[in-house]
Write a protein that holds these residues in place. Structure first.
Motif, mmCIF file in Angstrom:
data_model
loop_
_atom_site.group_PDB
_atom_site.id
_atom_site.type_symbol
_atom_site.label_atom_id
_atom_site.label_comp_id
_atom_site.label_asym_id
_atom_site.label_seq_id
_atom_site.Cartn_x
_atom_site.Cartn_y
_atom_site.Cartn_z
ATOM 1 N N PHE A 9 28.791 2.277 53.531
ATOM 2 C CA PHE A 9 27.503 2.411 52.874
ATOM 3 C C PHE A 9 26.751 3.526 53.591
ATOM 4 O O PHE A 9 26.394 3.378 54.761
ATOM 5 C CB PHE A 9 26.730 1.095 52.932
ATOM 6 C CG PHE A 9 27.406 0.000 52.181
ATOM 7 C CD1 PHE A 9 27.239 -0.119 50.813
ATOM 8 C CD2 PHE A 9 28.242 -0.888 52.835
ATOM 9 C CE1 PHE A 9 27.880 -1.124 50.107
ATOM 10 C CE2 PHE A 9 28.886 -1.898 52.139
ATOM 11 C CZ PHE A 9 28.698 -2.017 50.772
ATOM 12 N N LEU A 10 26.545 4.636 52.888
ATOM 13 C CA LEU A 10 25.944 5.808 53.503
ATOM 14 C C LEU A 10 24.601 6.130 52.874
ATOM 15 O O LEU A 10 24.429 6.003 51.650
ATOM 16 C CB LEU A 10 26.866 7.023 53.338
ATOM 17 C CG LEU A 10 28.281 6.909 53.903
ATOM 18 C CD1 LEU A 10 29.102 8.135 53.539
ATOM 19 C CD2 LEU A 10 28.246 6.720 55.403
ATOM 20 N N SER A 11 23.682 6.602 53.692
ATOM 21 C CA SER A 11 22.433 7.136 53.167
ATOM 22 C C SER A 11 22.749 8.511 52.582
ATOM 23 O O SER A 11 23.838 9.065 52.809
ATOM 24 C CB SER A 11 21.397 7.263 54.282
ATOM 25 O OG SER A 11 21.791 8.272 55.199
ATOM 26 N N GLU A 12 21.795 9.096 51.867
ATOM 27 C CA GLU A 12 22.016 10.435 51.298
ATOM 28 C C GLU A 12 22.278 11.452 52.407
ATOM 29 O O GLU A 12 23.146 12.313 52.274
ATOM 30 C CB GLU A 12 20.812 10.855 50.456
ATOM 31 C CG GLU A 12 20.723 10.130 49.134
ATOM 32 C CD GLU A 12 19.543 10.601 48.304
ATOM 33 O OE1 GLU A 12 19.184 11.808 48.357
ATOM 34 O OE2 GLU A 12 18.973 9.752 47.596
ATOM 35 N N GLU A 13 21.538 11.332 53.484
ATOM 36 C CA GLU A 13 21.697 12.251 54.618
ATOM 37 C C GLU A 13 23.095 12.110 55.236
ATOM 38 O O GLU A 13 23.749 13.111 55.560
ATOM 39 C CB GLU A 13 20.615 11.949 55.653
ATOM 40 C CG GLU A 13 20.614 12.894 56.835
ATOM 41 C CD GLU A 13 19.530 12.523 57.843
ATOM 42 O OE1 GLU A 13 19.864 12.437 59.033
ATOM 43 O OE2 GLU A 13 18.376 12.318 57.423
ATOM 44 N N GLU A 14 23.538 10.889 55.407
ATOM 45 C CA GLU A 14 24.865 10.648 55.989
ATOM 46 C C GLU A 14 25.964 11.150 55.059
ATOM 47 O O GLU A 14 26.953 11.747 55.503
ATOM 48 C CB GLU A 14 25.052 9.154 56.264
ATOM 49 C CG GLU A 14 24.142 8.638 57.350
ATOM 50 C CD GLU A 14 24.063 7.126 57.405
ATOM 51 O OE1 GLU A 14 23.609 6.615 58.448
ATOM 52 O OE2 GLU A 14 24.441 6.448 56.424
ATOM 53 N N GLU A 15 25.778 10.922 53.777
ATOM 54 C CA GLU A 15 26.763 11.387 52.804
ATOM 55 C C GLU A 15 26.848 12.909 52.824
ATOM 56 O O GLU A 15 27.946 13.484 52.780
ATOM 57 C CB GLU A 15 26.378 10.896 51.405
ATOM 58 C CG GLU A 15 27.474 11.094 50.388
ATOM 59 C CD GLU A 15 27.148 10.435 49.056
ATOM 60 O OE1 GLU A 15 27.711 10.905 48.054
ATOM 61 O OE2 GLU A 15 26.354 9.471 49.011
#
Length: 183
Positions: free
Chosen positions: A13-19
């Motif tokens: 499960f990734l945040s937009e920043e992590e993605e």
């Protein structure tokens, strides 16, 4: 890294920043592979893959911390399922619940469930099942006149010796000794 054994719906499960960060690393690998084939290419690609895996590991560990509400709901669903299973006919018909059964009923892979439980409770799935068995056994031993064999059967054990062995291993006293402590 356990997350390679998860189902597709259990991906990180990734945040937009992590993605975005992960996509940038993948783009770097792709670019290196397609345009810069020289003596450094292999080392650069391996280094980028290591970075990708390190971030994956970071995000994997973080998701158990940041998804507390979902994890709380998971523990609640697990508790409800186990209570219903031990109170219904399933326990007599099918015996003790298995790790596989729990993962199917809770719609997650056994590996993901193991990771979540280990992170939240410090216990394995099997330990959680055994804990519930002991809880139900103590309840029946202290509130009913059923024999030890009858309780063992009600809790899904074919042989009362197996029940006695598990009970003693988890509580350091036999079911009979436990019952006597209430009288």
């Amino acid at each position: 890294m356990n997350f390679f054994d998860y189902s597709v719906n259990e991906a990180l499960f990734l945040s937009e920043e992590e993605e975005l960060k992960m996509q940038q690393i993948i783009e770097n690998i792709k670019q290196e592979y397609q345009s810069n084939i020289d003596q450094f290419s292999q080392n650069i690609i391996v280094s980028q893959l290591e970075t990708l895996l390190n971030y994956s590991q970071r995000f994997y560990q973080r998701q158990f911390i940041t998804r507390k509400k979902a994890n709380h709901q998971f523990l609640e669903k697990l508790e409800i399922f186990l209570n219903e299973y031990f109170e219904g006919e399933n326990i007599i018909k099918h015996g003790l619940p298995t790790v596989q059964l729990l993962s199917e009923k809770l719609h997650m892979s056994t590996q993901y469930m193991r990771g979540v439980l280990k992170s939240l409770t410090g216990q394995t799935t099997q330990q959680i099942i055994h804990e519930k068995v002991i809880e139900k056994a103590k309840e029946r031993l202290s509130t009913t006149e059923l024999t030890i064999s009858e309780i063992a059967y009600e809790l899904g054990f074919e042989h009362s010796q197996s029940f006695n062995k598990l009970f003693k291993a988890k509580t350091n006293i036999s079911p009979m000794e436990f019952r006597k402590s209430f009288n």
